[in-house]
Structures are given as C-alpha cells and as structure tokens.
Design a protein around this motif. Structure first.
Motif, PDB file in Angstrom:
ATOM      1  N   ALA A  54      55.004  45.432  43.845  1.00 38.67           N
ATOM      2  CA  ALA A  54      55.515  44.360  44.700  1.00 38.67           C
ATOM      3  C   ALA A  54      54.846  43.018  44.396  1.00 38.67           C
ATOM      4  CB  ALA A  54      55.321  44.727  46.168  1.00 38.67           C
ATOM      5  N   PHE A  55      53.677  43.067  43.752  1.00 41.43           N
ATOM      6  CA  PHE A  55      52.911  41.858  43.447  1.00 41.43           C
ATOM      7  C   PHE A  55      52.459  41.891  41.989  1.00 41.43           C
ATOM      8  CE2 PHE A  55      52.539  42.748  47.951  1.00 41.43           C
ATOM      9  CZ  PHE A  55      52.885  41.523  48.515  1.00 41.43           C
ATOM     10  N   PRO A  56      53.399  41.705  41.061  1.00 46.04           N
ATOM     11  CA  PRO A  56      53.065  41.865  39.643  1.00 46.04           C
ATOM     12  C   PRO A  56      52.113  40.812  39.089  1.00 46.04           C
ATOM     13  CG  PRO A  56      55.301  41.036  39.907  1.00 46.04           C
ATOM     14  CD  PRO A  56      54.804  41.395  41.280  1.00 46.04           C
ATOM     15  N   ALA A  57      52.000  39.658  39.742  1.00 42.33           N
ATOM     16  CA  ALA A  57      51.103  38.609  39.239  1.00 42.33           C
ATOM     17  C   ALA A  57      49.644  38.868  39.609  1.00 42.33           C
ATOM     18  CB  ALA A  57      51.533  37.247  39.783  1.00 42.33           C
ATOM     19  N   VAL A  58      49.408  39.808  40.505  1.00 47.50           N
ATOM     20  CA  VAL A  58      48.043  40.119  40.942  1.00 47.50           C
ATOM     21  C   VAL A  58      47.317  40.891  39.847  1.00 47.50           C
ATOM     22  CG1 VAL A  58      46.707  41.489  42.611  1.00 47.50           C
ATOM     23  CG2 VAL A  58      48.620  40.080  43.394  1.00 47.50           C
ATOM     24  N   ILE A  59      46.047  40.600  39.700  1.00 48.54           N
ATOM     25  CA  ILE A  59      45.186  41.373  38.802  1.00 48.54           C
ATOM     26  C   ILE A  59      44.625  42.524  39.633  1.00 48.54           C
ATOM     27  CG2 ILE A  59      43.078  41.339  37.407  1.00 48.54           C
ATOM     28  CD1 ILE A  59      43.664  38.234  37.128  1.00 48.54           C
ATOM     29  N   TRP A  60      44.996  43.739  39.284  1.00 44.48           N
ATOM     30  CA  TRP A  60      44.603  44.928  40.039  1.00 44.48           C
ATOM     31  C   TRP A  60      43.441  45.619  39.336  1.00 44.48           C
ATOM     32  CZ3 TRP A  60      46.776  45.491  44.688  1.00 44.48           C
ATOM     33  CH2 TRP A  60      48.004  44.860  44.924  1.00 44.48           C
ATOM     34  N   LEU A  61      42.355  45.844  40.064  1.00 44.93           N
ATOM     35  CA  LEU A  61      41.194  46.557  39.549  1.00 44.93           C
ATOM     36  C   LEU A  61      40.955  47.787  40.398  1.00 44.93           C
ATOM     37  CD1 LEU A  61      38.755  43.505  39.173  1.00 44.93           C
ATOM     38  CD2 LEU A  61      40.244  44.490  37.410  1.00 44.93           C
ATOM     39  N   ASP A  62      40.401  48.815  39.792  1.00 45.24           N
ATOM     40  CA  ASP A  62      40.086  50.040  40.522  1.00 45.24           C
ATOM     41  C   ASP A  62      38.643  50.439  40.254  1.00 45.24           C
ATOM     42  OD1 ASP A  62      42.722  50.871  41.657  1.00 45.24           O
ATOM     43  OD2 ASP A  62      43.292  50.848  39.540  1.00 45.24           O
ATOM     44  N   SER A  63      37.998  50.925  41.293  1.00 47.62           N
ATOM     45  CA  SER A  63      36.661  51.491  41.152  1.00 47.62           C
ATOM     46  C   SER A  63      36.746  52.958  41.568  1.00 47.62           C
ATOM     47  CB  SER A  63      35.657  50.757  42.044  1.00 47.62           C
ATOM     48  OG  SER A  63      34.407  51.404  41.989  1.00 47.62           O
ATOM     49  N   SER A  64      36.120  53.811  40.811  1.00 46.89           N
ATOM     50  CA  SER A  64      36.158  55.240  41.135  1.00 46.89           C
ATOM     51  C   SER A  64      35.223  55.583  42.294  1.00 46.89           C
ATOM     52  CB  SER A  64      35.780  56.068  39.905  1.00 46.89           C
ATOM     53  OG  SER A  64      34.486  55.719  39.468  1.00 46.89           O
ATOM     54  N   GLU A  65      34.362  54.618  42.654  1.00 47.79           N
ATOM     55  CA  GLU A  65      33.451  54.835  43.782  1.00 47.79           C
ATOM     56  C   GLU A  65      33.436  53.603  44.666  1.00 47.79           C
ATOM     57  OE1 GLU A  65      29.182  54.646  42.952  1.00 47.79           O
ATOM     58  OE2 GLU A  65      29.663  53.866  40.978  1.00 47.79           O
ATOM     59  N   ASN A  66      33.037  53.788  45.924  1.00 43.41           N
ATOM     60  CA  ASN A  66      32.908  52.673  46.839  1.00 43.41           C
ATOM     61  C   ASN A  66      31.616  51.929  46.499  1.00 43.41           C
ATOM     62  OD1 ASN A  66      32.517  50.882  48.934  1.00 43.41           O
ATOM     63  ND2 ASN A  66      33.127  52.332  50.518  1.00 43.41           N
ATOM     64  N   LEU A  67      31.758  50.732  45.975  1.00 41.80           N
ATOM     65  CA  LEU A  67      30.608  49.936  45.576  1.00 41.80           C
ATOM     66  C   LEU A  67      29.982  49.189  46.746  1.00 41.80           C
ATOM     67  CD1 LEU A  67      32.239  48.354  42.388  1.00 41.80           C
ATOM     68  CD2 LEU A  67      30.666  50.304  42.483  1.00 41.80           C
ATOM     69  N   GLY A  68      30.624  49.228  47.897  1.00 38.51           N
ATOM     70  CA  GLY A  68      30.210  48.380  49.006  1.00 38.51           C
ATOM     71  C   GLY A  68      30.850  47.014  48.828  1.00 38.51           C
ATOM     72  N   PHE A  69      30.842  46.221  49.877  1.00 33.66           N
ATOM     73  CA  PHE A  69      31.549  44.939  49.810  1.00 33.66           C
ATOM     74  C   PHE A  69      30.890  43.975  48.819  1.00 33.66           C
ATOM     75  CE2 PHE A  69      32.557  40.625  51.299  1.00 33.66           C
ATOM     76  CZ  PHE A  69      33.934  40.666  51.177  1.00 33.66           C
ATOM     77  N   ASN A 128      50.592  28.296  46.526  1.00 34.64           N
ATOM     78  CA  ASN A 128      51.732  27.646  45.882  1.00 34.64           C
ATOM     79  C   ASN A 128      51.339  26.249  45.392  1.00 34.64           C
ATOM     80  OD1 ASN A 128      54.379  27.319  45.002  1.00 34.64           O
ATOM     81  ND2 ASN A 128      55.003  26.406  46.936  1.00 34.64           N
ATOM     82  N   GLY A 129      51.529  26.001  44.110  1.00 35.76           N
ATOM     83  CA  GLY A 129      51.206  24.710  43.526  1.00 35.76           C
ATOM     84  C   GLY A 129      49.759  24.546  43.099  1.00 35.76           C
ATOM     85  N   ILE A 130      48.949  25.586  43.263  1.00 32.77           N
ATOM     86  CA  ILE A 130      47.532  25.546  42.883  1.00 32.77           C
ATOM     87  C   ILE A 130      47.340  26.432  41.654  1.00 32.77           C
ATOM     88  CG2 ILE A 130      45.179  26.158  43.593  1.00 32.77           C
ATOM     89  CD1 ILE A 130      46.032  25.680  46.496  1.00 32.77           C
ATOM     90  N   ASP A 131      46.578  25.945  40.688  1.00 32.70           N
ATOM     91  CA  ASP A 131      46.220  26.767  39.524  1.00 32.70           C
ATOM     92  C   ASP A 131      45.320  27.884  40.039  1.00 32.70           C
ATOM     93  OD1 ASP A 131      45.707  27.703  36.932  1.00 32.70           O
ATOM     94  OD2 ASP A 131      43.957  26.388  36.748  1.00 32.70           O
ATOM     95  N   SER A 132      45.827  29.107  40.045  1.00 36.89           N
ATOM     96  CA  SER A 132      45.093  30.167  40.726  1.00 36.89           C
ATOM     97  C   SER A 132      45.420  31.544  40.169  1.00 36.89           C
ATOM     98  CB  SER A 132      45.440  30.148  42.216  1.00 36.89           C
ATOM     99  OG  SER A 132      46.837  30.361  42.385  1.00 36.89           O
ATOM    100  N   GLU A 133      44.627  32.484  40.628  1.00 37.79           N
ATOM    101  CA  GLU A 133      44.863  33.901  40.356  1.00 37.79           C
ATOM    102  C   GLU A 133      44.381  34.685  41.569  1.00 37.79           C
ATOM    103  OE1 GLU A 133      42.553  34.801  36.882  1.00 37.79           O
ATOM    104  OE2 GLU A 133      40.651  34.371  37.884  1.00 37.79           O
ATOM    105  N   ILE A 134      44.960  35.858  41.737  1.00 41.99           N
ATOM    106  CA  ILE A 134      44.561  36.763  42.819  1.00 41.99           C
ATOM    107  C   ILE A 134      44.076  38.049  42.177  1.00 41.99           C
ATOM    108  CG2 ILE A 134      45.300  38.020  44.873  1.00 41.99           C
ATOM    109  CD1 ILE A 134      47.625  35.955  45.091  1.00 41.99           C
ATOM    110  N   ILE A 135      42.907  38.494  42.606  1.00 46.01           N
ATOM    111  CA  ILE A 135      42.313  39.725  42.089  1.00 46.01           C
ATOM    112  C   ILE A 135      42.095  40.656  43.266  1.00 46.01           C
ATOM    113  CG2 ILE A 135      40.316  40.734  40.919  1.00 46.01           C
ATOM    114  CD1 ILE A 135      39.894  37.886  39.659  1.00 46.01           C
TER     115      ILE A 135
END
Length: 107
Positions: free
Chosen positions: A59-74, A35-42
């Motif tokens: 529930a979190f429309p401001a979040v940037i949602w990405l999907d990977s079709s495979e588990n890339l590892g952390f 809150n109050g910080i220039d930011s984004e959540i991915i």
C-alpha cells in the motif's frame, strides 16, 4: 523567511513493534505532511510477533521497509533505521502518530 524560501530535506523514521494496525493511518498522514518536501519515509519492523503484512508494504511502495529479527528496543531501533537515512534532517515518530499537514514544515 517566507515558506517558499525554506529548503527542507528530511527522513521520517518510524519504529514499529506490533503496530501494523496503526501504520496505514500514520503513513497516510506523514505522506500528506511531506507533500512538496524532499523526503523519505523509513519504517523498521522491530522484531514484532505480529509483523507488518505484505499488504501494508504494498500500500506504500515509496516507503523504505526494514526488518529486524529481534526487538532492538526503541533507541537501538531508531539508530539502526537511521543508518538507512539519506536526508540531512531526521524525524523519529511512533507508529500510532498521526501528524498534521504542516508538522514537518513548522518543526
């Protein structure tokens, strides 16, 4: 330097693997701490066998949602999500993390 003089711009990146039950609490705490910080959540759904639901995403429309079709590892998942970041500071957190209100300002 007083807190009011600090200019912080950050991207918070969360790599999720079968973590949909943890995401709401994590995102609520991150949003409050930003809150109050220039930011984004991915959030990257990293090839989960139990993917994040549309309800999670709506529930979190401001979040940037990405999907990977495979588990890339952390590590690779973090790198993949970081390519979508637009802020100069990157924070990587796990989806089962609940952050304190001053976490990003103090870090």
């Amino acid at each position: 330097m007083p807190d009011s003089a600090i200019s912080l711009s950050c991207s918070v990146i969360i790599v999720s693997y079968n973590s949909r039950d943890y995401i709401p609490a994590c995102l609520n705490s991150v949003q409050e701490a930003l809150n109050g910080i220039d930011s984004e959540i991915i959030v990257l759904d990293n090839g989960s066998s139990e993917p994040l639901t549309m309800q999670n995403k709506q529930a979190f429309p401001a979040v940037i949602w990405l999907d990977s079709s495979e588990n890339l590892g952390f590590g690779r998942g973090c790198n993949f999500a970081a390519t979508s970041a637009t802020k100069n500071i990157l924070f990587f957190i796990n989806p089962d993390t609940v952050v304190a209100r001053e976490t990003f300002r103090k870090t």
